[in-house]
Design an enzyme around this catalytic site. Structure first.
Site, mmCIF file in Angstrom:
data_model
loop_
_atom_site.group_PDB
_atom_site.id
_atom_site.type_symbol
_atom_site.label_atom_id
_atom_site.label_comp_id
_atom_site.label_asym_id
_atom_site.label_seq_id
_atom_site.Cartn_x
_atom_site.Cartn_y
_atom_site.Cartn_z
ATOM 1 N N ASP A 1 -4.792 -12.469 0.522
ATOM 2 C CA ASP A 1 -3.461 -12.604 -0.078
ATOM 3 C C ASP A 1 -3.069 -14.079 -0.041
ATOM 4 O O ASP A 1 -3.253 -14.748 0.984
ATOM 5 C CB ASP A 1 -2.445 -11.766 0.691
ATOM 6 C CG ASP A 1 -2.847 -10.301 0.756
ATOM 7 O OD1 ASP A 1 -2.416 -9.536 -0.130
ATOM 8 O OD2 ASP A 1 -3.595 -9.927 1.691
ATOM 9 N N ASP B 1 0.837 -1.209 0.000
ATOM 10 C CA ASP B 1 0.000 0.000 0.000
ATOM 11 C C ASP B 1 0.870 1.257 0.000
ATOM 12 O O ASP B 1 0.810 2.091 0.901
ATOM 13 C CB ASP B 1 -0.963 0.008 1.182
ATOM 14 C CG ASP B 1 -1.914 1.207 1.142
ATOM 15 O OD1 ASP B 1 -2.244 1.660 0.033
ATOM 16 O OD2 ASP B 1 -2.315 1.694 2.222
ATOM 17 N N ASN C 1 -7.569 -9.999 -3.839
ATOM 18 C CA ASN C 1 -8.758 -9.199 -3.540
ATOM 19 C C ASN C 1 -10.038 -10.030 -3.465
ATOM 20 O O ASN C 1 -11.090 -9.615 -3.945
ATOM 21 C CB ASN C 1 -8.904 -8.065 -4.566
ATOM 22 C CG ASN C 1 -8.428 -6.733 -4.013
ATOM 23 O OD1 ASN C 1 -8.702 -6.407 -2.859
ATOM 24 N ND2 ASN C 1 -7.695 -5.978 -4.818
ATOM 25 N N GLU D 1 1.010 -2.983 -5.146
ATOM 26 C CA GLU D 1 0.551 -1.626 -4.850
ATOM 27 C C GLU D 1 1.722 -0.728 -4.473
ATOM 28 O O GLU D 1 1.739 -0.079 -3.435
ATOM 29 C CB GLU D 1 -0.528 -1.627 -3.764
ATOM 30 C CG GLU D 1 -1.401 -0.392 -3.861
ATOM 31 C CD GLU D 1 -2.658 -0.441 -3.003
ATOM 32 O OE1 GLU D 1 -3.403 0.553 -3.037
ATOM 33 O OE2 GLU D 1 -2.895 -1.458 -2.314
ATOM 34 N N ASP E 1 -4.003 -2.691 7.348
ATOM 35 C CA ASP E 1 -3.959 -2.996 5.918
ATOM 36 C C ASP E 1 -3.360 -4.405 5.757
ATOM 37 O O ASP E 1 -3.602 -5.274 6.595
ATOM 38 C CB ASP E 1 -3.169 -1.937 5.137
ATOM 39 C CG ASP E 1 -3.573 -1.896 3.651
ATOM 40 O OD1 ASP E 1 -4.733 -1.552 3.382
ATOM 41 O OD2 ASP E 1 -2.755 -2.226 2.786
ATOM 42 N N HIS E 2 -2.580 -4.652 4.718
ATOM 43 C CA HIS E 2 -2.071 -5.998 4.462
ATOM 44 C C HIS E 2 -0.872 -6.332 5.338
ATOM 45 O O HIS E 2 -0.088 -5.448 5.701
ATOM 46 C CB HIS E 2 -1.638 -6.134 3.001
ATOM 47 C CG HIS E 2 -2.758 -6.011 2.020
ATOM 48 N ND1 HIS E 2 -3.411 -7.098 1.479
ATOM 49 C CD2 HIS E 2 -3.341 -4.912 1.473
ATOM 50 C CE1 HIS E 2 -4.342 -6.687 0.633
ATOM 51 N NE2 HIS E 2 -4.326 -5.356 0.625
ATOM 52 N N TYR F 1 -1.709 -8.228 -8.690
ATOM 53 C CA TYR F 1 -2.496 -7.340 -7.847
ATOM 54 C C TYR F 1 -3.856 -7.236 -8.527
ATOM 55 O O TYR F 1 -4.064 -6.444 -9.440
ATOM 56 C CB TYR F 1 -1.808 -5.981 -7.713
ATOM 57 C CG TYR F 1 -2.605 -4.953 -6.949
ATOM 58 C CD1 TYR F 1 -3.443 -5.311 -5.898
ATOM 59 C CD2 TYR F 1 -2.517 -3.600 -7.270
ATOM 60 C CE1 TYR F 1 -4.173 -4.372 -5.201
ATOM 61 C CE2 TYR F 1 -3.234 -2.640 -6.570
ATOM 62 C CZ TYR F 1 -4.060 -3.026 -5.547
ATOM 63 O OH TYR F 1 -4.786 -2.089 -4.848
ATOM 64 N N ASP G 1 -2.037 -10.127 -4.018
ATOM 65 C CA ASP G 1 -3.303 -9.684 -3.439
ATOM 66 C C ASP G 1 -4.386 -10.020 -4.457
ATOM 67 O O ASP G 1 -4.535 -9.335 -5.464
ATOM 68 C CB ASP G 1 -3.229 -8.178 -3.168
ATOM 69 C CG ASP G 1 -4.553 -7.586 -2.727
ATOM 70 O OD1 ASP G 1 -5.530 -8.342 -2.558
ATOM 71 O OD2 ASP G 1 -4.612 -6.350 -2.559
#
Length: 279
Positions: free
Chosen positions: A241, A10, A170, A45, A266-267, A129, A168
């Site tokens: 992920d 991110d 998603n 990202e 976040d991740h 991603y 990721d």
């Protein structure tokens, strides 16, 4: 034995150049990643410029990863600048062939820097991603097309060599992959359509390495929403992920787990260890 890490950071840009509290936490996670001495690190990202890492970025990366080669892919016009983007770091004694695949995806998705593939003698490592379906699912139709095209791409790779696919994605595949499934039936990342897309991916000959090792364990996630200040404290997370591997090599998986990223939301990075020679 191969050691591999994947992380949606991110904004690598912010992590390397900002003095914010969040950037400092990101750098602490980078320090943790370095301690694993992984052979290959996939980063999603990145949010780098279309022209790639600046001199400042490269110097900071050299400070962290002095014995790694770096390849990157940024979002370029007509896609938004400073958006999405991916990067691989791999030990500098390795010599993979690097490709930047396009999969005939809808809209600007192929221009958003979402995929890089490393080809080694006996296998591929590819990262993705995956596009988010967006607020009010405005991009869900395009996301479904992406899922179909991506599944076709890695299936074609698998017909040539063993494939390790990470990133990721998603999507939380099953109800046990998020803390509050009943409240998120129509949320991006947990729609029926996205889950079916992931089903198809696995049906094409791939294994979710985390589930292979840990079975139906609950409460283990890779992402906690930044907008909810207590999401990580309360472990109200999602597992979106993954490290996937061609079915025929699943018995070679040794570890597939989350790396502790402390209080940073976040991740979190995901770690994968497999009994394969890196050649």
């Amino acid at each position: 034995m191969m050691k591999l890490i994947s992380w949606n950071i991110d904004s690598l840009n912010a992590a390397l150049t900002s003095d914010s509290n969040r950037a400092q936490m990101s750098r602490e996670v980078l320090d943790t990643i370095i301690s694993y001495d992984a052979d290959v690190i996939a980063i999603q990202e990145t949010k780098l410029p279309a022209t790639g890492p600046s001199k400042k970025h490269l110097q900071r990366l050299e400070d962290y990863f002095s014995d790694y080669e770096i390849v990157w892919r940024s979002s370029v016009e007509p896609a938004r600048k400073g958006y999405a983007g991916t990067m691989f770091l791999y030990k500098n004694h390795l010599t993979p062939e690097v490709t930047y695949p396009k999969i005939d995806a809808p809209g600007t998705m192929d221009d958003e820097g979402r995929m890089i593939t490393l080809e080694f003698e006996n296998f591929y490592i590819t990262q993705v991603y995956t596009p988010n379906a967006g607020d009010k699912l405005v991009r869900l139709d395009d996301r479904q097309t992406w899922d179909e095209k991506y599944a076709k791409y890695i299936k074609e790779l698998d017909e040539k060599k063993l494939v390790l696919a990470t990133g990721d994605f998603n999507v939380a595949h099953k109800e046990i992959d998020l803390a509050n499934p009943n409240n998120n039936r129509n949320s991006a990342g947990f729609t029926v359509e996205e889950r079916q897309g992931f089903d198809q991916l696995l049906k094409n000959g791939f294994t979710d390495s985390f589930r292979h090792i840990h079975g139906d364990v609950e409460g283990v996630y890779s992402w906690w929403a930044q907008r909810a200040k207590t999401s990580k404290i309360n472990n109200s997370g999602w597992r979106i992920d993954y490290w996937l591997i061609s079915n025929r090599a699943k018995d070679k998986i040794k570890k597939s787990e989350m790396i502790d990223s402390g209080p940073r939301q976040d991740h979190t990075p995901i770690y994968f260890e497999i009994a394969l020679p890196l050649s």
